[in-house]
Design an enzyme around this catalytic site. Structure first.
Site, PDB file in Angstrom:
ATOM      1  N   ASP A 174       0.900  -1.142   0.000  1.00 20.62           N
ATOM      2  CA  ASP A 174       0.000   0.000   0.000  1.00 20.62           C
ATOM      3  C   ASP A 174       0.942   1.194   0.000  1.00 20.62           C
ATOM      4  O   ASP A 174       1.572   1.484   1.022  1.00 20.62           O
ATOM      5  CB  ASP A 174      -0.873   0.017   1.260  1.00 20.62           C
ATOM      6  N   HIS A 175       1.072   1.854  -1.134  1.00 20.89           N
ATOM      7  CA  HIS A 175       2.173   2.826  -1.240  1.00 20.89           C
ATOM      8  C   HIS A 175       2.007   3.995  -0.272  1.00 20.89           C
ATOM      9  O   HIS A 175       2.971   4.676   0.039  1.00 20.89           O
ATOM     10  CB  HIS A 175       2.388   3.284  -2.680  1.00 20.89           C
ATOM     11  N   HIS A 237      -5.810   2.742   1.151  1.00 17.34           N
ATOM     12  CA  HIS A 237      -5.085   3.919   1.642  1.00 17.34           C
ATOM     13  C   HIS A 237      -5.771   4.588   2.841  1.00 17.34           C
ATOM     14  O   HIS A 237      -5.141   4.856   3.860  1.00 17.34           O
ATOM     15  CB  HIS A 237      -4.910   4.954   0.529  1.00 17.34           C
TER      16      HIS A 237
HETATM   17  C1  BG6 Z   1      -3.576   4.722  -6.314  1.00 11.40           C
HETATM   18  C2  BG6 Z   1      -4.951   4.767  -6.930  1.00 11.40           C
HETATM   19  O1  BG6 Z   1      -3.456   3.638  -5.456  1.00 11.40           O
HETATM   20  O2  BG6 Z   1      -3.357   5.922  -5.592  1.00 11.40           O
HETATM   21  C3  BG6 Z   1      -5.111   5.986  -7.813  1.00 11.40           C
HETATM   22  O3  BG6 Z   1      -5.158   3.590  -7.685  1.00 11.40           O
HETATM   23  C4  BG6 Z   1      -4.737   7.238  -7.075  1.00 11.40           C
HETATM   24  O4  BG6 Z   1      -6.426   6.078  -8.324  1.00 11.40           O
HETATM   25  C5  BG6 Z   1      -3.384   7.085  -6.383  1.00 11.40           C
HETATM   26  O5  BG6 Z   1      -4.685   8.302  -7.991  1.00 11.40           O
HETATM   27  C6  BG6 Z   1      -3.089   8.264  -5.491  1.00 11.40           C
HETATM   28  O6  BG6 Z   1      -1.769   8.170  -5.032  1.00 11.40           O
HETATM   29  P1  BG6 Z   1      -0.922   9.449  -4.671  1.00 11.40           P
HETATM   30  O7  BG6 Z   1       0.369   8.893  -4.166  1.00 11.40           O
HETATM   31  O8  BG6 Z   1      -0.774  10.250  -5.928  1.00 11.40           O
HETATM   32  O9  BG6 Z   1      -1.700  10.185  -3.629  1.00 11.40           O
END
Ligand code: BG6
Length: 488
Positions: A174-175, A237
């Site tokens: 989960d980044h 997230h």
């Molecule tokens: C991803 C989603 O996991 O996270 C995307 O699939 C979203 O839809 C993105 O845009 C948002 O990530 P960040 O790091 O740009 O906030």
């Protein structure tokens, strides 16, 4: 610094995620001198291609994204020498022998298999990794989201990969957990004496978690229409952020101690199902509107002919509660959406009002203290306090922030989440990855909400692109006498 030799095998090696996130992340770590000289990155793609062409393609992507200096070019060239391309995929055994030969040349290296493909291939690729004898002692599996589409599919996927890899070898990404500012939440809570005594229902009125995006769904509409904001953002997230805000201090330093605490939060979430769903959740879908001063199309127009009429939500607001000793009765308002007015992710903790005012009416209203943790952009932490307005005009009170901005304080480039996470895999540190039971518990909470939406047959509420979602989302919080936080 990672000193041990490793092979990163990236399935979906020519895909969007690899090009936009994974390769730049590995490149930046290489630039920082963190990759051992012998580290290799093996892109696996179903598209026929050669290593030379692959190096050129990735080189182009990296060059576009970095400064055009001779140093940068030399560093990119060095990085590209680590890259190899193998043509194979999960649908057949073609090409797998070549991958095996490449890997067997270094049987003792750490081997990380990264699944950055369409999710319906995860299971098959794992089975082939097993069948071709590629799971060495030191192998690891990294799985991108979406991890399943509901509890049953996530459970089935966990079973399938669990036959090939042990849980200690599995890294579910989960980044958001790799974001510097998200980790800072842990530092804020557990490295300061100030907050923990107040971090409970006795002192906190409510919590807001907002992850707003200005962009629309764009090219990813094919995937997105099968997911929607609930599966794409909330199940992973936002719920992970909620866990980090809500959990107890971990009882030991190991990865499982932290994941145990997050799991307890997920298991304490009050179920939202059936008749509670309309009162506690709002879903929206953007119509045409304005973004950055330009007219932008609706979600349905972006979807084109594909699956009209789509009831997929591009916005969600909901009110959750962690039903445990620490948090009982404290609402956690969650909100996320595409095509909102700006890109902003933040966690806002609003403390309770003071019990009694010793000032007279002329002092003005006394706002409750608020802690704003800004995750992106303009990362920072702000604590809003009441102070006396300077001057001889008597006691007039004003709310003023104690404001810490990361860029002003540290002045350094904040590393991308993937930079940290990709190397944690090699280091064997699972702390910032989701354990099997966490993913399943999160689905267990989300499933009844989606089921109730489907059963109602009601379409998501429309909102014009460039606004903060349907007005019902504002009503959701205002009904409780509260408002969404807007930065002033
Ligand atoms: C991803 C989603 O996991 O996270 C995307 O699939 C979203 O839809 C993105 O845009 C948002 O990530 P960040 O790091 O740009 O906030």
């Amino acid at each position: 610094i990672v000193t041990e030799p490793f092979d990163y095998v990236v399935f979906g090696g020519t895909g969007d995620l690899a090009r936009r996130k994974l390769m730049p992340a590995l490149y930046h770590r290489d630039l920082a001198g963190q990759l051992p000289p012998s580290a290799r990155i093996i892109g696996v793609s179903h598209r026929p291609g050669s290593t030379d062409a692959y190096r050129e393609e990735i080189g182009k992507a990296l060059t576009e994204a970095s400064a055009r200096t001779d140093d940068a070019r030399a560093a990119i060239d060095r990085f590209l020498q680590r890259l190899f391309l193998v043509t194979a995929d999960g649908r057949s055994d073609d090409g797998w022998a070549e991958l095996r030969v490449l890997l067997q040349a270094r049987p003792d290296s750490i081997r990380a298999f990264y699944l950055a493909t369409a999710p319906d291939l995860f299971d098959q690729i794992c089975r082939r990794i097993g069948a071709h004898g590629l799971v060495s002692e030191r192998a690891r599996l990294v799985v991108e989201k979406p991890f399943g589409t509901d509890f049953a599919s996530a459970h089935a996927l966990n079973e399938a990969i669990g036959h090939i890899f042990h849980e200690t070898q599995i890294y579910r990404i989960d980044h958001y957990l790799g974001k510097e500012t998200v980790q800072n939440l842990l530092a804020l809570r557990f490295a300061n004496a100030l907050f923990e005594p107040l971090w409970n229902a006795g002192h906190i009125d409510h919590v807001q978690i907002t992850v707003a995006e200005a962009l629309g769904v764009g090219q990813r509409v094919g995937y997105y229409d099968t997911a929607g904001a609930m599966r794409d953002m909330v199940q992973n997230h936002l719920m992970q952020l909620l866990c980090l805000v809500g959990m107890e201090p971990r009882s030991a330093r190991d990865a499982d101690a932290l994941r145990d605490e997050k799991l307890k939060v997920l298991r304490s979430l009050k179920p939202i199902d059936g008749s509670l769903v309309p009162a506690l959740t709002v879903r929206g879908q953007y119509r045409a509107g304005m973004a950055d001063g330009a007219a932008v199309p609706s979600y349905l127009e972006e979807l084109g002919e594909r699956a009209q009429p789509s009831q997929t939500e591009t916005f969600i607001a909901l009110k959750a509660e962690i039903a445990n000793w620490r948090w009982a009765g404290v609402p956690f308002y969650l909100r996320t959406g595409k095509r909102l007015p700006e890109r902003v992710s933040e966690i806002v903790i609003t403390f309770r009002a003071i019990p009694h005012s010793v000032f007279d009416g002329a002092a003005g209203p006394i706002s409750p203290n608020r802690l704003v943790i800004r995750l992106q952009p303009d990362e920072g932490i702000k604590l809003e306090l009441m102070i006396k307005d300077p001057g001889p005009g008597g006691m007039r009170l004003r709310q003023v922030p104690l404001d810490m901005s990361f860029s002003d304080t540290f002045g350094v480039h904040v590393p991308e989440a993937y930079e940290r996470l990709l190397l944690d895999v090699i280091r064997g540190d699972q702390t910032l990855f989701m354990r099997r039971d966490e993913v399943e518990a999160a689905w267990g909470w989300v499933d009844p909400i989606i089921a109730a939406w489907q059963a109602s047959g009601e379409p998501p509420r429309p909102y014009p692109a460039g606004t903060w979602g349907p007005s019902a989302a504002i009503a959701l919080i205002e009904r409780d006498g509260r408002t969404w936080h807007e930065d002033g």
